[in-house]
Write a protein that holds these residues in place. Sequence first.
Motif, PDB file in Angstrom:
ATOM      1  N   ASN A   1       0.820  -1.220   0.000  1.00 29.92           N
ATOM      2  CA  ASN A   1       0.000   0.000   0.000  1.00 29.92           C
ATOM      3  C   ASN A   1       0.854   1.271   0.000  1.00 29.92           C
ATOM      4  OD1 ASN A   1      -2.647  -1.226   0.157  1.00 29.92           O
ATOM      5  ND2 ASN A   1      -2.172  -1.771   2.268  1.00 29.92           N
TER       6      ASN A   1
ATOM      7  N   SER B   1      -1.936   9.578   1.510  1.00 31.66           N
ATOM      8  CA  SER B   1      -2.376   9.980   2.849  1.00 31.66           C
ATOM      9  C   SER B   1      -1.442  11.015   3.448  1.00 31.66           C
ATOM     10  CB  SER B   1      -2.439   8.748   3.753  1.00 31.66           C
ATOM     11  OG  SER B   1      -3.276   7.762   3.213  1.00 31.66           O
TER      12      SER B   1
ATOM     13  N   ALA C   1      -9.831  10.435   5.710  1.00 35.20           N
ATOM     14  CA  ALA C   1      -9.807   9.061   6.212  1.00 35.20           C
ATOM     15  C   ALA C   1     -10.808   8.159   5.493  1.00 35.20           C
ATOM     16  CB  ALA C   1     -10.099   9.062   7.714  1.00 35.20           C
TER      17      ALA C   1
ATOM     18  N   VAL D   1      -9.192   6.668   2.404  1.00 37.29           N
ATOM     19  CA  VAL D   1      -8.076   5.839   2.876  1.00 37.29           C
ATOM     20  C   VAL D   1      -8.596   4.507   3.401  1.00 37.29           C
ATOM     21  CG1 VAL D   1      -6.276   5.637   4.634  1.00 37.29           C
ATOM     22  CG2 VAL D   1      -6.545   7.773   3.380  1.00 37.29           C
ATOM     23  N   ALA D   2      -9.687   4.537   4.156  1.00 38.04           N
ATOM     24  CA  ALA D   2     -10.261   3.309   4.705  1.00 38.04           C
ATOM     25  C   ALA D   2     -10.726   2.371   3.592  1.00 38.04           C
ATOM     26  CB  ALA D   2     -11.422   3.652   5.636  1.00 38.04           C
TER      27      ALA D   2
ATOM     28  N   ALA E   1      -7.512   1.102   1.512  1.00 36.04           N
ATOM     29  CA  ALA E   1      -6.628   0.215   2.278  1.00 36.04           C
ATOM     30  C   ALA E   1      -7.357  -1.003   2.837  1.00 36.04           C
ATOM     31  CB  ALA E   1      -5.988   0.987   3.423  1.00 36.04           C
TER      32      ALA E   1
ATOM     33  N   LEU F   1     -12.730   2.305   9.472  1.00 33.19           N
ATOM     34  CA  LEU F   1     -12.704   3.765   9.393  1.00 33.19           C
ATOM     35  C   LEU F   1     -11.968   4.389  10.580  1.00 33.19           C
ATOM     36  CD1 LEU F   1     -13.579   6.247   7.796  1.00 33.19           C
ATOM     37  CD2 LEU F   1     -15.760   6.211   9.030  1.00 33.19           C
TER      38      LEU F   1
ATOM     39  N   SER G   1      -9.377   3.192  12.230  1.00 32.31           N
ATOM     40  CA  SER G   1      -7.934   3.084  11.981  1.00 32.31           C
ATOM     41  C   SER G   1      -7.474   4.146  10.995  1.00 32.31           C
ATOM     42  CB  SER G   1      -7.587   1.691  11.444  1.00 32.31           C
ATOM     43  OG  SER G   1      -7.842   0.693  12.403  1.00 32.31           O
ATOM     44  N   ALA G   2      -8.257   4.337   9.922  1.00 29.72           N
ATOM     45  CA  ALA G   2      -7.907   5.356   8.931  1.00 29.72           C
ATOM     46  C   ALA G   2      -7.979   6.750   9.541  1.00 29.72           C
ATOM     47  CB  ALA G   2      -8.844   5.251   7.729  1.00 29.72           C
ATOM     48  N   TYR G   3      -8.971   6.977  10.392  1.00 27.47           N
ATOM     49  CA  TYR G   3      -9.130   8.281  11.045  1.00 27.47           C
ATOM     50  C   TYR G   3      -7.940   8.592  11.952  1.00 27.47           C
ATOM     51  CZ  TYR G   3     -11.104  11.756  14.268  1.00 27.47           C
ATOM     52  OH  TYR G   3     -11.306  12.859  15.044  1.00 27.47           O
TER      53      TYR G   3
ATOM     54  N   ALA H   1      -4.976   7.278  11.672  1.00 25.13           N
ATOM     55  CA  ALA H   1      -3.772   7.362  10.839  1.00 25.13           C
ATOM     56  C   ALA H   1      -3.616   8.735  10.206  1.00 25.13           C
ATOM     57  CB  ALA H   1      -3.815   6.285   9.756  1.00 25.13           C
ATOM     58  N   THR H   2      -4.725   9.352   9.833  1.00 21.88           N
ATOM     59  CA  THR H   2      -4.673  10.662   9.173  1.00 21.88           C
ATOM     60  C   THR H   2      -4.814  11.815  10.158  1.00 21.88           C
ATOM     61  OG1 THR H   2      -7.069  10.568   8.752  1.00 21.88           O
ATOM     62  CG2 THR H   2      -5.616   9.746   7.015  1.00 21.88           C
TER      63      THR H   2
END
Length: 372
Positions: free
Chosen positions: A103, A110, A295, A298-299, A302, A306, A308-310, A312-313
């Motif tokens: 990824n 991101s 996010a 991204v969610a 990847a 959501l 985890s993406a939130y 991460a960003t």
Amino acid sequence: METPKNRQGGSDNIFLPKLAQARKISLRWICLLALSAILIGVFLAIHLAAGLMLGPMIAAIIMAIRGKNVTISRPVFALSQAVLACLVVSSLNMTVLIDIAHNWWLMLFSVFSVIIVSFATGAALAWFGVMPGTTALWGSSPGGASTMMLICGSFGADPRLAAFMLYFRVILVAFATSIVAWLVSAGHNIPYLPPVPKGDLLPTLIFVVVTGLISTRIKFPAAPLLLTMVIGAVIQLSGLFAISTPQWMRIPAYLIIGWSIGLRFTLPVLQHAMRALPAVIFSSTILVGTCALIAIPVAKLAHIDLLSAYLATSPGGLDTVIIISAGAPVDLPFIISLQTARLLAVLALGPLIAKPVGRWLENHSPKRKTSR
């Protein structure tokens, strides 16, 4: 002629001020610990993620505003960051690394989308004359707050105002992500502290002490966190020993990180920043909200949840995000890899962007043209 009694009295006069100072500092620590315990109890009672960090953070803010500061030494703070780094690398394995490598393009999207949004927010503050251009850009940068504060002064920013912007956003992100994690985790029966993977405790303790203390001599922002992560990842993946972070190691680290953030909000800093407070609140809210929207794609791309993406960003400090993520059902390696990649990108690109762009904005903003 000086008598033994007079000499004894003189000795007492020397030690009395030191004793009074020691009592004052001890009383401050007692107050900070008591207030932190009360707030932690409230947060844990409602199962709010990162309550072990948010409680001490708020307690430290109250103490700092009242001028009752205490000092956390650099080695203690470095050891706390090293513990957090070990918490991250303890969950690493080759499967995770392969998934991250696949990824790489999503990582780039991101990282640079959040950087663009952050610097654009800072540029808007400078354009409308809310604060000086370089300060606005560094204060809006999405790298770790402690990291950005260490280097921004070297590139023409006002460290006090930049610190206020950075740490205000850290607190906003901490509360926002904690509430989101709390809502998402509702019904999952998530414990106050997640279970600790089995590992080799004694080698981990030695590793934390060595990397934590060595990193204090390295003049590189966030050295304790990044150095421990890099070396710890090599150790974990090579099978040299399994890194372990039991709760009795993690809880003090959470407390110290929370105190370190909160103690930055002294009354002089707040008074200096009060003029720009409405704009800082508005811009920070916009930045956090925009990163939350990033996010969503991204969610999906990847194939992760959501939350985890939130995380991460999210444009908060790396240590703050680690603490929040550790208490929620999320993909921790993905979050930390994205946050670390962004921190390194900001360290590389920040000096190239902030100073020239900040000066251009200061010279060409509508407010400056009007004042000429």
